[in-house]
Design a protein around this motif. Sequence first.
Motif, PDB file in Angstrom:
ATOM      1  N   VAL A   1      15.773 -13.351 -42.319  1.00 37.70           N
ATOM      2  CA  VAL A   1      14.123 -13.487 -42.422  1.00 37.70           C
ATOM      3  C   VAL A   1      13.429 -12.275 -42.564  1.00 37.70           C
TER       4      VAL A   1
ATOM      5  N   VAL B   1       7.627 -21.203 -41.806  1.00 33.79           N
ATOM      6  CA  VAL B   1       8.329 -21.055 -43.062  1.00 33.79           C
ATOM      7  C   VAL B   1       8.421 -22.036 -44.189  1.00 33.79           C
TER       8      VAL B   1
ATOM      9  N   VAL C   1       8.141 -16.740 -45.579  1.00 31.56           N
ATOM     10  CA  VAL C   1       7.339 -16.784 -44.273  1.00 31.56           C
ATOM     11  C   VAL C   1       5.815 -16.869 -44.577  1.00 31.56           C
TER      12      VAL C   1
END
Length: 155
Positions: free
Chosen positions: A100, A85, A15
């Motif tokens: 995630v 991302v 991320v």
Amino acid sequence: MLSDLISNWAQPGRVEWIGLRPDRRAGMVVADEEGMISTNGLDGDRGRAGKRALTLIQREHLAAIGSYLGQGPVTPDILRRNLVVSGINLAALKGREVQVGEAVLRFTVICVPCSRMEEALGKGGYSAVRGHGGWCAEVVRPGRVTLGGEVQPVD
């Protein structure tokens, strides 16, 4: 076998950016280090439960969009996606459960560009984003997401 090839992935992604859309035309709010993903998407975002609760885009595509416009990479706030991302092909994860950070998502549909891309990026903005606008996702399991957090399929 093709199913084996499709199920493989080289490395986890990361991320790189977290953004919130508090209202329809309001400016993006960039999260400092983390965000909480609930069934409605990121807390503080105008998302809603279902197949479009959260939006993601690959950092690699920001440069592609910019190159189609004859400039450097576009900034993620212009595209109004929640998460940027890097390092993993999001298109290869369609329909799979993807972790995630602490949350688990399922990518559902491509984020198609809206007519505002011409306003935001100039002439050709809509076409530049086509095929590179990222993915919408539904929330399978809520959880915290942090900058630098891993993105990988749940096997």
